[in-house]
Design a protein around this motif. Structure first.
Motif, PDB file in Angstrom:
ATOM      1  N   ILE A 102       1.405   4.128  -5.678  1.00 45.51           N
ATOM      2  CA  ILE A 102       0.473   3.474  -4.756  1.00 45.51           C
ATOM      3  C   ILE A 102      -0.611   4.478  -4.359  1.00 45.51           C
ATOM      4  O   ILE A 102      -0.330   5.639  -4.076  1.00 45.51           O
ATOM      5  N   ASP A 103      -1.863   4.024  -4.327  1.00 41.37           N
ATOM      6  CA  ASP A 103      -2.986   4.926  -4.062  1.00 41.37           C
ATOM      7  C   ASP A 103      -3.292   5.109  -2.581  1.00 41.37           C
ATOM      8  O   ASP A 103      -3.751   6.174  -2.166  1.00 41.37           O
ATOM      9  N   GLU A 104      -3.050   4.062  -1.795  1.00 36.92           N
ATOM     10  CA  GLU A 104      -3.435   4.126  -0.383  1.00 36.92           C
ATOM     11  C   GLU A 104      -2.420   3.355   0.456  1.00 36.92           C
ATOM     12  O   GLU A 104      -1.963   2.284   0.066  1.00 36.92           O
ATOM     13  N   ILE A 105      -2.080   3.924   1.620  1.00 29.17           N
ATOM     14  CA  ILE A 105      -1.077   3.331   2.506  1.00 29.17           C
ATOM     15  C   ILE A 105      -1.650   3.267   3.920  1.00 29.17           C
ATOM     16  O   ILE A 105      -2.154   4.270   4.435  1.00 29.17           O
ATOM     17  N   THR A 106      -1.567   2.088   4.534  1.00 23.88           N
ATOM     18  CA  THR A 106      -2.092   1.918   5.891  1.00 23.88           C
ATOM     19  C   THR A 106      -1.051   1.257   6.791  1.00 23.88           C
ATOM     20  O   THR A 106      -0.630   0.129   6.518  1.00 23.88           O
TER      21      THR A 106
END
Length: 205
Positions: A102-106
């Motif tokens: 996964i490239d981005e986690i928010t």
């Protein structure tokens, strides 16, 4: 030589391991001057290095070779999730998200969220460790927690998906997502998103 790479984001400008990595190198692995080690900058590169100064707080290295090992895909995967009350589950989640690429986690703050804040620094350490253990060279971006309404109002050009339990028309993700597309997936809290949140997300596309 350690099988697990060390992490040093500014290795090119400053060929010196951070204090925590230096401590692990000297006190745990018992490495000495002249030993070889691999370092990643988290930006897609591995560096073959030689330890030139063995100090438990600031190991100095000499870069022998740099190897580009960026992502093997050219699309972006972003997961936004409402952290659970049990922090261990959140740590497990970001660890596995990192391992699968996964490239981005928010983290999201939703109406039914049981956890109103997260320790970003702790999660960031978990992500760095997972990147190193899985021998990846790209560090996922971890954003600060953000309110749901504010998040869905932000621009995103790829496909958007929201996981919920309401009796609305749904299709399996495997049938709607095509490999190669940028994608954003929203995952709600233990009590699910509110109906209003789901509706607003659908309205936003």
């Amino acid at each position: 030589m350690s099988d697990t790479p060390f992490y040093c984001p500014d290795i090119r400008e400053n060929p010196q391991l951070p204090e925590q990595e230096s401590h692990h190198c000297i006190k745990v692995l018992r490495m000495r001057e002249g030993d070889r080690l691999t370092i990643t900058d988290g930006r897609g590169y591995f560096y073959d290095c030689i330890l030139t100064e063995a100090h438990p707080k600031h190991c100095v290295v000499s870069i022998e070779k740099e190897i580009f090992r960026g992502k093997s895909w050219n699309f972006s995967l972003h997961i936004a999730f409402a952290p659970t009350k049990n922090m261990e589950r959140n740590e497990w989640f970001v660890e596995k998200a990192t391992e699968i690429g996964i490239d981005e986690i928010t983290p999201l703050l939703c109406r039914f969220s049981e956890r109103k804040e997260v320790k970003s620094e702790r999660l960031r350490k978990i992500i760095i460790s997972a990147m190193k253990q899985s021998r990846q060279a790209v560090l996922p971006c971890l954003n600060e927690m953000i309110p749901f309404q504010e998040f869905i109002s932000m621009p995103f050009s790829g496909r958007k998906f929201i996981a919920h339990c309401y009796p609305l028309k749904k299709e399996p993700l495997t049938q709607t997502y095509k490999k190669g597309e940028d994608a954003l997936l929203l995952i709600g809290p233990e009590g699910d998103f509110s109906e209003e949140e789901v509706q607003k997300a659908i309205e936003k596309g």
